[in-house]
Structure formats: structure tokens, C-alpha cells
Design a protein around this motif. Sequence first.
Motif, PDB file in Angstrom:
ATOM      1  N   ASN A 145       0.824  -1.205   0.000  1.00 21.86           N
ATOM      2  CA  ASN A 145       0.000   0.000   0.000  1.00 21.86           C
ATOM      3  C   ASN A 145       0.852   1.247   0.000  1.00 21.86           C
ATOM      4  OD1 ASN A 145      -2.450  -1.273  -0.002  1.00 21.86           O
ATOM      5  ND2 ASN A 145      -2.599  -1.355   2.236  1.00 21.86           N
ATOM      6  N   GLY A 188     -10.328   2.025  -2.562  1.00 22.98           N
ATOM      7  CA  GLY A 188     -10.654   0.615  -2.763  1.00 22.98           C
ATOM      8  C   GLY A 188     -10.644   0.213  -4.211  1.00 22.98           C
ATOM      9  N   GLU A 189     -11.119   1.112  -5.084  1.00 21.83           N
ATOM     10  CA  GLU A 189     -11.187   0.780  -6.505  1.00 21.83           C
ATOM     11  C   GLU A 189      -9.793   0.559  -7.076  1.00 21.83           C
ATOM     12  OE1 GLU A 189     -13.349   3.613  -8.758  1.00 21.83           O
ATOM     13  OE2 GLU A 189     -12.943   2.669 -10.682  1.00 21.83           O
ATOM     14  N   LEU A 195      -7.081  -0.181  -5.427  1.00 20.84           N
ATOM     15  CA  LEU A 195      -6.502  -1.351  -4.774  1.00 20.84           C
ATOM     16  C   LEU A 195      -7.015  -2.633  -5.430  1.00 20.84           C
ATOM     17  CD1 LEU A 195      -4.749  -2.403  -2.443  1.00 20.84           C
ATOM     18  CD2 LEU A 195      -6.792  -2.346  -1.000  1.00 20.84           C
ATOM     19  N   HIS A 196      -8.306  -2.686  -5.684  1.00 21.96           N
ATOM     20  CA  HIS A 196      -8.894  -3.881  -6.309  1.00 21.96           C
ATOM     21  C   HIS A 196      -8.300  -4.125  -7.695  1.00 21.96           C
ATOM     22  CE1 HIS A 196     -11.857  -6.984  -7.117  1.00 21.96           C
ATOM     23  NE2 HIS A 196     -12.180  -6.371  -8.256  1.00 21.96           N
ATOM     24  N   SER A 197      -8.113  -3.031  -8.458  1.00 21.19           N
ATOM     25  CA  SER A 197      -7.535  -3.145  -9.796  1.00 21.19           C
ATOM     26  C   SER A 197      -6.099  -3.674  -9.737  1.00 21.19           C
ATOM     27  CB  SER A 197      -7.582  -1.788 -10.495  1.00 21.19           C
ATOM     28  OG  SER A 197      -6.903  -1.842 -11.742  1.00 21.19           O
ATOM     29  N   ILE A 215      -4.789  -5.472  -7.376  1.00 28.90           N
ATOM     30  CA  ILE A 215      -4.781  -6.872  -6.934  1.00 28.90           C
ATOM     31  C   ILE A 215      -5.043  -7.798  -8.118  1.00 28.90           C
ATOM     32  CG2 ILE A 215      -6.034  -8.578  -5.558  1.00 28.90           C
ATOM     33  CD1 ILE A 215      -6.432  -6.424  -3.434  1.00 28.90           C
ATOM     34  N   GLN A 216      -6.031  -7.430  -8.956  1.00 22.67           N
ATOM     35  CA  GLN A 216      -6.338  -8.259 -10.126  1.00 22.67           C
ATOM     36  C   GLN A 216      -5.136  -8.348 -11.073  1.00 22.67           C
ATOM     37  OE1 GLN A 216      -9.885  -6.499 -11.831  1.00 22.67           O
ATOM     38  NE2 GLN A 216     -11.245  -7.906 -10.719  1.00 22.67           N
ATOM     39  N   ASP A 244      -1.205 -10.092  -1.252  1.00 23.57           N
ATOM     40  CA  ASP A 244      -1.807  -8.759  -1.372  1.00 23.57           C
ATOM     41  C   ASP A 244      -1.894  -8.114   0.007  1.00 23.57           C
ATOM     42  OD1 ASP A 244      -4.669 -10.685  -1.805  1.00 23.57           O
ATOM     43  OD2 ASP A 244      -4.323  -9.471  -0.011  1.00 23.57           O
TER      44      ASP A 244
END
Length: 700
Positions: free
Chosen positions: A584, A591-592, A594-596, A598-599, A614
Motif C-alpha cells: 500500500n 478501494g477501486e 486497490l482492487h484493480s 490486486i487483479q 496482497d
Amino acid sequence: AATKLASAEKLMYFCTDQLGLEQDFEQKQMPDGKLLVDGFLLCIDVSRGMNRNFDDQLKFVSNLYNQLAKTKKPIVVVLTKCDEGVERYIRDAHTFALSKKNLQVVETSARSNVNIDLAFSTLVQLIDKSRGKTKIIPYFEALKQQSQQIAAAKDKYEWLVSRIVKNHNETWSNVSRKMQSSPEYQDYVYLEGTQKAKKLFLQHVHRLKQEHIERRRKMYLAMLPQAFEALIPDLDEIDHLSCVKVEKLLETKADFSKWFIVLEETPWDATSHIDNMENERIPFDLMETQPAEQLYEAHLEKLRNERKRAEMRRAFKENLETSPFITPGKPWEEARSFIMNEDFYMWLEESIYMDIYSKHQKQIIEKAKEEFQELLLEYSELFYELELDAKPSKEKMGVIQDVLGEEQRFKALQKLQAERDALILKHIHFVYHPTKETCPSCPLCVDSKIEQLINSRFIRPSERNQKNFLSDSNIDRINLVILGKDGLARELANEIRALCTNDDKYVIEGKMYELSLRPIEGNVRLPVNSFQTPTFQPHGCLCLYNSKESLSYVVESIEKSRESTIGRRENHLVHLPLTLILVNKRGDTSGETLHSLIQQGQQIASKLQCVFLDPASAGIGYGRNINEKQISQVLKGLLDSKRNLNLVSSTSTIKDLADVDLRIVMCLMCGDPFNVDDILLPILQSQTYRPSQCGSSSSV
């Protein structure tokens, strides 16, 4: 028509040297004592003569003019010796010329060769009206112009001489012949004459000689301190001697002729020795010069200062050894005020004392660690009640420290608590897992010494085949590459080091491992950012990213690293264990985004066939505490991969040892000065001695 002058038996004079000495020179008379005259130069001496009245001279000249005027021939008044002229005489001469129908006046100086040609050319113009009128220039203006002309010609001539003459041994006859056709030479000789040209040449040659001598002198003086260092390095031998006695002492030294040469003629700079370029030895008579004496005094002072500095070093070391304030681990800043005084600062820089202090600290720390290890052995009963995994609880560590806390050997490491705790953990691990690697006396462990002794007697076939990777066969070492961009790698490396002991040891499952970290943040194709170096062969790689850019950097770096090993015999980097970690950004809670990330990270991990961690995995992101358990799991995974890659040599089993012909059990204390060679050499020197087939490095 020309005026005819007659003078019976008139001699033709060639120079003033003949005046009064006519009989000593060849006598030539004018043809028939007659000659034709077209004009007159009426000369007036304007210098201050001895026993001569200028007014009388002017009357004579006036009468002479009256006679010459009757011839109706052109007359030019010439003022001579203007370089010594008297202003009133010059003014009166001009007044005389004005009173005689504006006679033209030319101010000259034969000595300085000023306006001599002008006087004749002015008369020629009056005789031949068809010639252009000559401009008459006053003496001082003409002198200035001539000086400038001579100066320019002189500069050009000196440039010519400096270009041609490079050696002080050149002769005038040889050089003048070379310069004969040069306009610079011709112009200067025309203005100043051959003698002055030769004089300038000799001055240049003299200057070259002096420069040559000075270069040799500087070379000799530069060698003199080295000669002193080689021949008279002992202060006690020369401290009481005068310069004269030192010269005699030098002559008695065995290497005197290596440094000095005694010339038959002196001084050296007036002999042919200056041109003996093959002999660089110092002329001994140079010792009698003031610069040489100053260098000797400097050598003497240097020896005295060195002795004083050595005394200061000894005194400082004694202060360190006797001062009760110097304890293991005490920083220099805290210790300085207790041990430094004005004399120390006067003779040596603080950096030297810091270096001595650092070495002293290293010695007393090592000694304190040895004594603390002895203390741990004395209190062995403290460690008997631990669990088999040798992981003491905080309560048990507290009990151990309470029991040992009153001991001076425990207090000695008060400022090195981290290292003291590491020694306790290492001792605990040794108690439950006694090996040569965990031995407190490593590398002086008896087991290690026996292995070294046996291995020195022969080379095993298996060792020959595996010599390329034996440097990596030590399971107690983990080499880890940390790959990241924009400071990510360095930051994680620092946080991992914070979990290690002071000597970069890391505890995994109760065992200590030497952890070597190599953070990389640049182009991996550059040698400075290479995964592998001659002294570093990685066992795994942690790949960090916190953005699309940093993720792209990781992918490109891994691909470049793998490409660089394709086709090579040692291509283990292709199978290097990888762990991809999303970290981080500090304060980033999007969050958006971070989610991207992670994918994308999961996709890349699948492509690279590596583990993906992650931020949801506790303690991996920056800006929060590192979870020691998580890091240990990563390092443990690397150890398993290291074993699977056969980077660790196998150890002999009990079954293997059952096949040996003779089994020797030795009980020796590690660190004991007793030499194991005395026991083993009689066996190793036997004719029937041969390597064991069981693979153990300590069996024969």
C-alpha cells in the motif's frame, strides 16, 4: 655642374679608429686629391662636450655655412648626438637654421641609428627635385618609431630562436646558418646587427641551460627525502648529529651509491653531469646547499613527529585499556569526554582516535561475548526445561535475564542488548540442535577443524563434480533479492533488517540463518543491478509493486534477468523462486485502485508462476508493522526451494556411518588451544588411508 673640391694628398678615412693612427692602417688617397660635390651635410654636435663651448661651435658653423652658400649647392643641417642632446643647444641650432633661409634640420643619433638614412635622403631630394619630398621626423618621434620597429623585430627573432633552439648545447655558428634565410633573422640583423642577434641567442641558450639545471635540481630534491627514508630512518641515530656529520654517516651506508654520486668536480651544476641523463643519482655536493639542509631538517622533524604520534597512539590505547568508563558498545560520542585531552588533539586527528577506539571496541566486544558465552554454559540448567522446538516464551526469557542480571558478564553487554539476546537464542538453539554451524566457537569448532584437516589431505570425487555450487551448499545462509521501484526495495530491506540481529542473523523455527539482502531498483542489465554477482547467488526474489508503473518494472526486470541466462550453463535464475507482493502507498485507501492492482498482480503472478501476496495478508504493506510470522513463512519457503534445487549437500546418515571400517569418537572442547593434528595425523599419514564412500566430510 658639380662643385670641385681639391685637397692635395688627402687620405680616404674608413673609420674613426684611424684618427691619429694613420700609419697603422692601409693608406689610400683620394683620386688626384679631387672629388665632385653635389650637396653638403652641415653637422652640429648638440651634446655637452668637455672643454667645448657650444656658442663657439655655432660661430664656426655659421662661418662655414657662409662659405658653402657661395657654391649654391643644397645644404642640410644635421644635429648629431641627439641621444645626449642639450635642449638649449638643439633650440639654438634650429634658430640658426631658420635664420639662414629656412635650412632643413634633421635630428640624428649615430649611436642609436636614428634618422641617419633620413639625413642623406633629405639631401638627395634637394639635389634631385624629381624625387618625392621627404618628411622630416623629430628625433624623439623617430626614436619611438624605431624602438617599436626594433621591439617587433626582436619579438619575431626571439620566437624564431625559441622554435629552432631547444637544446642548451647548440652553437651560434650552427644556428645562425639555419636562420640565414628566415626574414625574422634578416630584419633583426638589419636593424640591430649580428652581434646583438648573437647576444640574444646566447641569452636564450643560457636560459635553456638554467631551466635544465633547475629541472634536475628539483628532481634531485624530490628524491632526497626518499634517500633519507632509506638510509637514515632511525631517529636515535641522527637526532644528535650536525649536517656535516650526517653527510659522513650517509657515506658509510651500504646503499649510499644507489642514491648518491660523488663527482670529481664541483659544483655539480657547473659540470658535464647536468647532461648525463642516464644517471639519476643525486650529486653528493647538493647536500651542502640550503634547500638540501632544509629537507634534512624536515626529515628530522618528520621522524620526531612520527615518534610523538606513536607515543600518543600508545597513550590513547593505554587510556582505553585502563579507563573504567570504556565498556563494550559505548558510542564514541559518549566515551570521548572521558579519554581525550589537549595533547591528543594537538598531535593526531580525531578520525585516527576514532579508528583506534573502533578496533578497541571490537576487541572488548568479542571478549565480552566470549565471557558471556562462558556464563551461559555455567548456567546450563536454565535451558533444560524448554520445549523441544527451543522457542523460549517471554516469561522464560524474563526468568533467564533475571537470573543472569546480577552477573557482571551479563551487565558488560548492557549497551548491546540485541546482540546479547541473539547470543542467548543461539545458545538455546545449540543446546537442542548441537552442530558445528550453531557452535558458539564457530568457525573454530572442533568439528570444523577436523573436516578442514581431512579435506586438506585429499579431494573427494563428489567434491570435484560439485565444486561449482559448494559455495551455495551452506543451508545457514539465505541470499534474497528484493526487486522494487522508487525506494520500495530499500524500504522493505531496512524493515527486514530491523528484525535481524546486529550481525544480520534471522531466526526461523528456532534456528539462526545468515540473511543477505540485495535490494534492486534500476536496470537489471547493468552489472550494479544484476541479480547475481561473483559473491552473491540468489536463492529467491521478493517483487514489490504499488502502481501499474512499478508492476511493469517488475515484469520487465524478471524477463530481462531470465533472458540474460538463456543458453548459459548456470541458468538457475530461470527457476528462481519468486514472490509478488502488493504494498500500500502510505495513506492510500482507494478501494477501486486497490482492487484493480490486486487483479493485475494475480494475473502477473499466474504468468510468472509465482506466489502472490496482497495487502489483505496481514502486515505486508508499508505504513503498517511487518508481521514477523509472514516474513518467516516467505523465508521458510525459500529454504524449501533451496533444498529442492539440490543447493545443499547431503549429510551422512546413521546407516552410512555403519559401513565405515573404524569409528573414532573424540571429545574435545571447542576453542581449546590443543591441536587436533596431533591426534589425527598418525591416522591420516597411514598408507591404507583412503576416502570414505559414505559421503561424509568427516569420515575416512
